[in-house]
Motif scaffolding. Structure first.
Motif, PDB file in Angstrom:
ATOM      1  N   ARG A  90       0.838  -1.207   0.000  1.00  0.00           N
ATOM      2  CA  ARG A  90       0.000   0.000   0.000  1.00  0.00           C
ATOM      3  C   ARG A  90       0.872   1.256   0.000  1.00  0.00           C
ATOM      4  O   ARG A  90       0.575   2.238  -0.684  1.00  0.00           O
ATOM      5  CB  ARG A  90      -0.894   0.014   1.238  1.00  0.00           C
ATOM      6  N   GLN A  91       1.929   1.212   0.787  1.00  0.00           N
ATOM      7  CA  GLN A  91       2.796   2.375   0.899  1.00  0.00           C
ATOM      8  C   GLN A  91       3.484   2.673  -0.433  1.00  0.00           C
ATOM      9  O   GLN A  91       3.547   3.823  -0.864  1.00  0.00           O
ATOM     10  CB  GLN A  91       3.837   2.133   2.003  1.00  0.00           C
ATOM     11  N   ARG A  92       4.001   1.614  -1.056  1.00  0.00           N
ATOM     12  CA  ARG A  92       4.660   1.831  -2.348  1.00  0.00           C
ATOM     13  C   ARG A  92       3.681   2.400  -3.376  1.00  0.00           C
ATOM     14  O   ARG A  92       4.011   3.294  -4.149  1.00  0.00           O
ATOM     15  CB  ARG A  92       5.260   0.515  -2.872  1.00  0.00           C
ATOM     16  N   LEU A  93       2.454   1.870  -3.365  1.00  0.00           N
ATOM     17  CA  LEU A  93       1.480   2.331  -4.352  1.00  0.00           C
ATOM     18  C   LEU A  93       1.056   3.780  -4.122  1.00  0.00           C
ATOM     19  O   LEU A  93       0.719   4.490  -5.070  1.00  0.00           O
ATOM     20  CB  LEU A  93       0.244   1.434  -4.329  1.00  0.00           C
ATOM     21  N   SER A  94       1.050   4.200  -2.872  1.00  0.00           N
ATOM     22  CA  SER A  94       0.571   5.552  -2.590  1.00  0.00           C
ATOM     23  C   SER A  94       1.694   6.571  -2.537  1.00  0.00           C
ATOM     24  O   SER A  94       1.438   7.759  -2.335  1.00  0.00           O
ATOM     25  CB  SER A  94      -0.215   5.570  -1.275  1.00  0.00           C
ATOM     26  N   ALA A  95       2.924   6.127  -2.744  1.00  0.00           N
ATOM     27  CA  ALA A  95       4.051   7.065  -2.731  1.00  0.00           C
ATOM     28  C   ALA A  95       3.964   7.987  -3.938  1.00  0.00           C
ATOM     29  O   ALA A  95       3.519   7.571  -5.004  1.00  0.00           O
ATOM     30  CB  ALA A  95       5.362   6.296  -2.747  1.00  0.00           C
TER      31      ALA A  95
END
Lengths: 79, 79
Positions: free
Chosen positions: B72-77
Motif C-alpha cells: 500500500r505504501q509503495r502504491l501511494s508514494a
C-alpha cells in the motif's frame, strides 16, 4: 470459471497491485461493504482500470450498453 | 505503471468479467462511490478474488500484514 468460449483478457498486475486488490476484495467478501482503506487501494484500483481500458475494445464501441448488459446477465446466470 | 522490479501477477479474466469490472471501476472513478449495480458485478468481483487467491503467495504467509502495508505504501508514494 470463464464463460465457455469467451475470449480472455490477460492483465499483468504488479505484485503490489495484486496484493492490495486481493485485500480490498477479501474485505468486501467478508463484510459485504465496499470500502477503500488506504490511498494505495485507490491507486491499485485506478491502475486496474487503466489496464482494462488498454485491453478492452467494447467500452469504446457503440454497443457498450448492450455488451455490458449481456455480460452482466451471463455472469449472474445460475451455473 | 508497474513498480520498478516488481514481479508480475498475470490474470486471465474472461471478457465478460473484464467488461463488468471495467464498468464498476469507471463508476467509482467518476462518482467516488463504490457501488454494486448488478448481481453480475458481484460475480465478477468474486471471480477476480478467486484468480488472485490462486496467483498470490503472500496472503497465506505469516508476513501478510507487513507485505500488505508495504505494498500500500509503495502504491501511494508520490511518483
Amino acid at each position: 470459471m470463464p464463460t465457455a468460449g469467451a475470449r480472455m483478457t490477460a492483465l499483468d498486475l504488479d505484485d503490489d497491485e495484486a496484493l492490495v486488490i486481493f485485500e480490498f476484495l477479501s474485505r468486501y467478501q467478508e463484510s459485504g461493504q465496499l470500502t477503500v482503506a488506504h490511498p494505495g487501494e485507490d491507486r491499485a484500483l485506478a491502475n486496474l482500470l487503466c489496464l482494462l481500458e488498454k485491453q478492452l475494445v467494447a467500452p469504446f464501441g457503440p454497443d457498450y450498453d448492450r455488451a455490458l448488459a449481456e455480460a452482466r446477465q451471463r455472469l449472474s446466470a445460475p451455473e
